[in-house]
Scaffold this active site. Structure first.
Site, PDB file in Angstrom:
ATOM      1  N   LYS A   1      37.811  50.988  35.855  1.00  0.00           N
ATOM      2  CA  LYS A   1      36.891  50.513  36.907  1.00  0.00           C
ATOM      3  C   LYS A   1      36.840  48.994  36.785  1.00  0.00           C
ATOM      4  O   LYS A   1      36.241  48.447  35.864  1.00  0.00           O
ATOM      5  CB  LYS A   1      35.500  51.125  36.731  1.00  0.00           C
ATOM      6  CG  LYS A   1      34.547  50.762  37.853  1.00  0.00           C
ATOM      7  CD  LYS A   1      33.261  51.556  37.714  1.00  0.00           C
ATOM      8  CE  LYS A   1      32.258  51.237  38.805  1.00  0.00           C
ATOM      9  NZ  LYS A   1      32.017  49.840  39.081  1.00  0.00           N
TER      10      LYS A   1
ATOM     11  N   ARG B   1      33.307  44.169  51.287  1.00  0.00           N
ATOM     12  CA  ARG B   1      32.643  45.420  51.628  1.00  0.00           C
ATOM     13  C   ARG B   1      31.427  45.175  52.519  1.00  0.00           C
ATOM     14  O   ARG B   1      31.101  45.967  53.385  1.00  0.00           O
ATOM     15  CB  ARG B   1      32.219  46.140  50.349  1.00  0.00           C
ATOM     16  CG  ARG B   1      31.439  47.386  50.668  1.00  0.00           C
ATOM     17  CD  ARG B   1      31.409  48.346  49.540  1.00  0.00           C
ATOM     18  NE  ARG B   1      30.625  47.838  48.436  1.00  0.00           N
ATOM     19  CZ  ARG B   1      30.310  48.572  47.392  1.00  0.00           C
ATOM     20  NH1 ARG B   1      30.733  49.805  47.299  1.00  0.00           N
ATOM     21  NH2 ARG B   1      29.598  48.065  46.410  1.00  0.00           N
TER      22      ARG B   1
ATOM     23  N   TYR C   1      19.911  47.032  34.870  1.00  0.00           N
ATOM     24  CA  TYR C   1      19.947  47.394  36.286  1.00  0.00           C
ATOM     25  C   TYR C   1      20.109  48.913  36.427  1.00  0.00           C
ATOM     26  O   TYR C   1      19.352  49.576  37.144  1.00  0.00           O
ATOM     27  CB  TYR C   1      21.113  46.664  36.963  1.00  0.00           C
ATOM     28  CG  TYR C   1      21.299  46.999  38.422  1.00  0.00           C
ATOM     29  CD1 TYR C   1      20.620  46.282  39.397  1.00  0.00           C
ATOM     30  CD2 TYR C   1      22.133  48.031  38.825  1.00  0.00           C
ATOM     31  CE1 TYR C   1      20.778  46.592  40.743  1.00  0.00           C
ATOM     32  CE2 TYR C   1      22.294  48.349  40.159  1.00  0.00           C
ATOM     33  CZ  TYR C   1      21.619  47.626  41.113  1.00  0.00           C
ATOM     34  OH  TYR C   1      21.774  47.933  42.438  1.00  0.00           O
ATOM     35  N   ASP C   2      21.100  49.457  35.719  1.00  0.00           N
ATOM     36  CA  ASP C   2      21.349  50.893  35.813  1.00  0.00           C
ATOM     37  C   ASP C   2      20.128  51.690  35.362  1.00  0.00           C
ATOM     38  O   ASP C   2      19.782  52.712  35.949  1.00  0.00           O
ATOM     39  CB  ASP C   2      22.570  51.273  34.961  1.00  0.00           C
ATOM     40  CG  ASP C   2      23.879  50.791  35.595  1.00  0.00           C
ATOM     41  OD1 ASP C   2      23.914  50.631  36.829  1.00  0.00           O
ATOM     42  OD2 ASP C   2      24.854  50.573  34.853  1.00  0.00           O
TER      43      ASP C   2
ATOM     44  N   GLU D   1      40.056  45.985  44.450  1.00  0.00           N
ATOM     45  CA  GLU D   1      39.114  45.050  43.836  1.00  0.00           C
ATOM     46  C   GLU D   1      39.762  43.673  43.666  1.00  0.00           C
ATOM     47  O   GLU D   1      40.863  43.562  43.125  1.00  0.00           O
ATOM     48  CB  GLU D   1      38.735  45.624  42.454  1.00  0.00           C
ATOM     49  CG  GLU D   1      37.401  45.213  41.937  1.00  0.00           C
ATOM     50  CD  GLU D   1      36.226  46.015  42.510  1.00  0.00           C
ATOM     51  OE1 GLU D   1      36.413  46.775  43.481  1.00  0.00           O
ATOM     52  OE2 GLU D   1      35.118  45.849  41.966  1.00  0.00           O
TER      53      GLU D   1
ATOM     54  N   LEU E   1      30.267  54.292  44.272  1.00  0.00           N
ATOM     55  CA  LEU E   1      30.505  55.467  43.423  1.00  0.00           C
ATOM     56  C   LEU E   1      29.227  55.779  42.673  1.00  0.00           C
ATOM     57  O   LEU E   1      28.469  54.865  42.333  1.00  0.00           O
ATOM     58  CB  LEU E   1      31.608  55.165  42.397  1.00  0.00           C
ATOM     59  CG  LEU E   1      33.056  55.109  42.868  1.00  0.00           C
ATOM     60  CD1 LEU E   1      33.931  54.518  41.765  1.00  0.00           C
ATOM     61  CD2 LEU E   1      33.555  56.493  43.255  1.00  0.00           C
TER      62      LEU E   1
ATOM     63  N   CYS F   1      35.511  11.816   8.915  1.00  0.00           N
ATOM     64  CA  CYS F   1      34.194  12.407   8.630  1.00  0.00           C
ATOM     65  C   CYS F   1      34.451  13.775   8.012  1.00  0.00           C
ATOM     66  O   CYS F   1      35.086  14.626   8.601  1.00  0.00           O
ATOM     67  CB  CYS F   1      33.379  12.546   9.905  1.00  0.00           C
ATOM     68  SG  CYS F   1      31.900  13.543   9.679  1.00  0.00           S
TER      69      CYS F   1
HETATM   70  S1  IVH Z   1      37.278  54.147  44.003  1.00  0.00           S
HETATM   71  C1  IVH Z   1      34.584  55.415  47.906  1.00  0.00           C
HETATM   72  N1  IVH Z   1      38.418  53.050  41.947  1.00  0.00           N
HETATM   73  O1  IVH Z   1      33.575  50.192  41.828  1.00  0.00           O
HETATM   74  C2  IVH Z   1      34.671  54.385  46.846  1.00  0.00           C
HETATM   75  N2  IVH Z   1      36.488  51.980  42.801  1.00  0.00           N
HETATM   76  O2  IVH Z   1      30.832  51.126  41.619  1.00  0.00           O
HETATM   77  C3  IVH Z   1      35.918  54.565  46.110  1.00  0.00           C
HETATM   78  N3  IVH Z   1      35.897  49.918  41.622  1.00  0.00           N
HETATM   79  O3  IVH Z   1      32.909  50.220  45.244  1.00  0.00           O
HETATM   80  C4  IVH Z   1      36.034  53.577  45.066  1.00  0.00           C
HETATM   81  N4  IVH Z   1      37.564  49.940  40.196  1.00  0.00           N
HETATM   82  O4  IVH Z   1      34.369  48.297  44.278  1.00  0.00           O
HETATM   83  C5  IVH Z   1      37.404  52.968  42.805  1.00  0.00           C
HETATM   84  N5  IVH Z   1      39.602  52.209  40.144  1.00  0.00           N
HETATM   85  C6  IVH Z   1      38.588  52.110  41.006  1.00  0.00           C
HETATM   86  C7  IVH Z   1      37.665  51.049  40.972  1.00  0.00           C
HETATM   87  C8  IVH Z   1      36.611  51.032  41.879  1.00  0.00           C
HETATM   88  C9  IVH Z   1      36.501  49.279  40.618  1.00  0.00           C
HETATM   89  C10 IVH Z   1      34.668  49.444  42.280  1.00  0.00           C
HETATM   90  C11 IVH Z   1      34.670  49.561  43.773  1.00  0.00           C
HETATM   91  C12 IVH Z   1      33.551  50.492  44.067  1.00  0.00           C
HETATM   92  C13 IVH Z   1      32.664  50.279  42.882  1.00  0.00           C
HETATM   93  C14 IVH Z   1      31.694  51.416  42.677  1.00  0.00           C
END
Ligand code: IVH
Length: 721
Positions: free
Chosen positions: A136, A157, A58-59, A191, A104, A450
């Protein structure tokens, strides 16, 4: 410059792509096709359905779309996923966000992270006044509102502007309390996800209700969050990474690290809850912190698909600002995906020592999180049929932490039309006898018998326990007479019993008993060879024995420790760990019969210091069993009501297999009561006596995890109740 957290799968592997060097599409139609494919995959991802594409693909595709748009801005489509939150596919909802929920941007290695930090510095006109690094979490973003300390509303979201109301299900998420420690009004963002242990539980619940397994903890969390009117409640967890309003007792805008600590004090699990949150002064430190998250990834107990680097100060965030899609003050450092695609070459049928028959996928070797994966578990035949996986399919393979890789689904759109459904065996692959297919896990109808002959003959060989006089004929005779079913039973043989066998005289019977008993002092390496731990041979068994010194140390070792032995990689380690769990009851039985479980000359590490393993009496080496008290005494366990997937007998068998004593009545001496559907007065009695109670689903998940060799999950379930 080294790319610390993205080790390419293999040279030229298309799965891990540096977007900065992604190739633009030459044709407009191909570009449009890629946009459609990314949108379709994103829709499946955000709606929690089965995957269409793994994350890395995907990326990579998204990066090529972006590269094409830079080169040919005139081709850019209004529905391009590069411009929109959630690729513009996630449905909105009724709950309008106080401020858009953005995504992000991603980087895929150290060099790109440094470039991002350079851009941030330029935007600010000076280095950021502190960077924080968080895992993340691989789940779904939600916004949760607290009014006067009470959780009032939770929304997904959605399209970034407005999301769906999921208050009902989200209230159950561990880490998102219904009531804060103080009556404050604020909005938390974070999350919702499913831990690896809860994923096992959730799938047990699903399959127990005749529904297909969840493919991935993220889709399990997504499905559970939106679930309405389900007969079961799968567990959910929450970690906060953002706060929309200052905590009332802190004046003005405050650094993110302070907000997260304050929120944790209010009772919400945040990215600062475990181990606090360090603020790094330099990019070098942030790079090292990202690497530390990557290294810890497999040990966190939940899916982490990267690390997020953020400016800590509110004024830095303000100055850096945001694009329509993502803030410029934060960046996601993506790790290699834990799910990849590869081809299913064949399905082999494995038969365990207890006669359980399991399908195992043989895969075209594929690199997942830095490890070459060649095989994966398919759980059971029912599940295999339900997942509709065929030999020749391109399949999704997931490797999370230390668990054995699993196939989560097939890419049906790429299936060869000539392929045929898999035909499960109708007889035992070892003895060709009938199979018992009444349970989810099929078994040879002969059960432990067995393969008993094979196991005993191997145990007695010269390189193993070297039992003189125990030839093939005698083995057949004792197995046929039903007096020996496993190697430990050999030590219970007495001459009086042996002479009842055909052509066994008193003298030879006495000689054989003496010969068997004399092998009790053989070193641990011989015992290990004799047990025939999967994926080990003689030399490796000896190395393992020397490394750990004692069976107790070996059984207490995790996959990571096993890998410290020369010649053991991650896949082999996972198999060995799983096999040792399966062998634990037998090891316990051998120990109880005085068989030595120590390697006399081994130098082992104890508490970080090298020490020589003493030759402790064998009886002091109890096997590590989940249903044993810390002093090694078996727990008294009562199973009442239905345990999903197990008959009453199998429930009790499982208790014994896990080291406990199955008992039928609850008393003050009972250690644990497993309560399933239809449980009656025993559950009430347990509550009245204050005896620990475990729901049957969790017990079933623990048994399954034990069978799968997932010591981590077993421990987590036990710790949690
Ligand atoms: S900060 C303005 N911190 O990753 C958005 N996001 O790929 C700020 N996510 O939409 C997000 N862990 O759903 C942030 N430690 C973390 C995160 C995190 C998972 C998710 C989140 C975000 C997505 C972006």
């Amino acid at each position: 410059m080294s790319d610390t957290w993205t080790t390419p799968a293999s040279p030229g592997d298309p799965l891990i792509v540096d977007p900065a060097s992604a190739a633009p599409f030459a044709e407009r139609a191909t570009y449009a096709g890629a946009v459609a494919a990314v949108r379709a995959a994103a829709a499946a991802y955000y709606n929690g359905s089965d995957l269409l594409m793994d994350d890395a693909t995907y990326d990579a595709l998204l990066a090529r779309v972006a590269a094409t748009e830079t080169l040919r801005p005139d081709w850019k489509r209004a529905d391009s996923p590069t411009e929109l939150v959630a690729a513009g596919v996630a449905a909105g909802g009724d709950v309008v966000h106080s401020e858009p929920m953005l995504g992000l941007d991603n980087v895929f290695g150290e060099e790109q992270l440094r470039r991002w930090a350079g851009r941030l510095e330029k935007l600010l006109g000076r280095p950021a006044g502190g960077l924080v690094v968080e895992p993340k979490i691989d789940g779904l973003a939600i916004a949760a509102w607290y009014v006067d300390g009470r959780l009032t509303r939770v929304a997904t979201r959605g399209d970034g502007r407005a999301g769906e109301d999921v208050t009902g299900q989200a209230r159950r998420a561990v880490g998102l309390p219904g009531q804060l420690a103080q009556p404050v009004t604020l909005e938390v963002r974070g999350e919702v996800f499913m831990t690896d242990a809860d994923f096992v539980v959730a799938n047990e619940m699903r399959t127990g209700h005749g529904e297909p397994r969840f493919a991935h903890p993220r889709s399990a969390a997504a499905g559970t969050l939106r679930a309405e009117g389900r007969a079961y409640d799968a567990p959910l967890s929450f970690i906060a990474y953002g706060l929309r309003r200052p905590v009332t007792d802190i004046a003005g805008p405050v650094p993110h690290s302070v907000e997260m600590a304050a929120l944790a004090d209010l009772g919400v699990t945040t990215t600062a809850t475990t181990g606090g949150m360090t603020v790094w002064a330099t990019v070098d430190e942030a790079v090292a912190a990202v690497e530390a998250v990557r290294a810890a990834r497999g040990t966190l107990g939940y899916g982490v698909d990267g690390a997020v680097v953020k400016a800590d100060l509110p004024q830095d965030r303000e100055s850096a600002g945001s694009s329509s899609r993502a803030p410029r003050w934060g960046i996601a450092c993506k790790f290699p995906a834990d799910t990849c695609t590869t081809r299913l070459l064949r399905i082999e049928v494995q038969i365990g020592r207890t006669g359980v028959v399991t399908p195992v996928a043989v895969l075209q070797p594929v690199q997942i999180t830095g490890v070459t994966v060649t095989s994966a578990t398919l759980h059971n035949f029912d599940d295999l049929a339900r997942r509709n996986v065929r030999v020749g399919d391109v399949v999704f393979v997931r490797r999370a932490g230390d668990v054995i890789p699993e196939i989560t689904g097939a890419k049906l759109d790429e299936r060869d039309p000539a392929s045929i459904p898999y035909e499960a065996p109708v007889t035992c692959p070892r003895c060709d006898g009938p199979l018992d297919r009444t349970q989810k896990r099929w078994r040879c109808a002969r059960g432990r018998a067995c393969g008993a002959h094979e196991a005993l003959a191997y145990f007695a060989t010269r390189d193993a326990m070297d039992i003189e006089g125990l030839g093939d004929k005698i083995i057949y005779a004792v197995v046929a007479a039903g007096i020996v079913t496993d190697p430990a039973d050999l030590y219970d043989l007495d001459a009086a019993r042996l002479v009842t066998l055909d052509r066994m005289g008193e003298v030879s019977a006495a000689k054989l008993v003496a010969s068997i008993q004399s092998t009790r002092q053989r070193p641990l390496s011989r015992v290990l060879i004799g047990l025939g731990v999967r994926m080990t041979g003689r030399a490796l068994s000896r190395r393992i024995a020397r490394h750990f010194g004692s069976m107790r140390a070996l059984l207490g070792a995790g996959v990571a420790e096993l890998q410290q032995v020369e010649g053991i990689g991650p896949e082999r380690a996972a198999t060995i760990a799983a096999d040792l769990v399966e062998l634990t009851p037998l090891i316990g039985k051998l120990t109880a019969r005085g068989v030595n479980m120590v390697e006399p000359d081994a130098v082992r590490l104890a508490g970080g210091e090298a020490s020589v393993a003493g030759v402790a009496p064998a009886a002091s080496e109890p096997g590590v069993l989940p249903l044993r008290r810390p002093d090694g005494v078996p727990m008294r366990v009562v199973v009442t009501g239905a345990v999903p997937g197990l008959t009453r007998n199998e429930g009790n068998e499982a208790v014994e297999r896990l080291g406990g004593i199955a008992s039928s009545s609850v008393s003050a001496r009972t250690d644990l009561v497993v309560v399933g559907e239809g449980a009656g007065s025993k559950a009430d009695k347990a509550a009245a006596l204050g005896v620990r109670v475990m729901p049957a689903e969790r017990f079933a998940a623990m048994v399954a995890a034990c069978d799968a060799g997932d010591v981590g999950v077993v421990t987590a379930i036990l710790a949690d109740g």
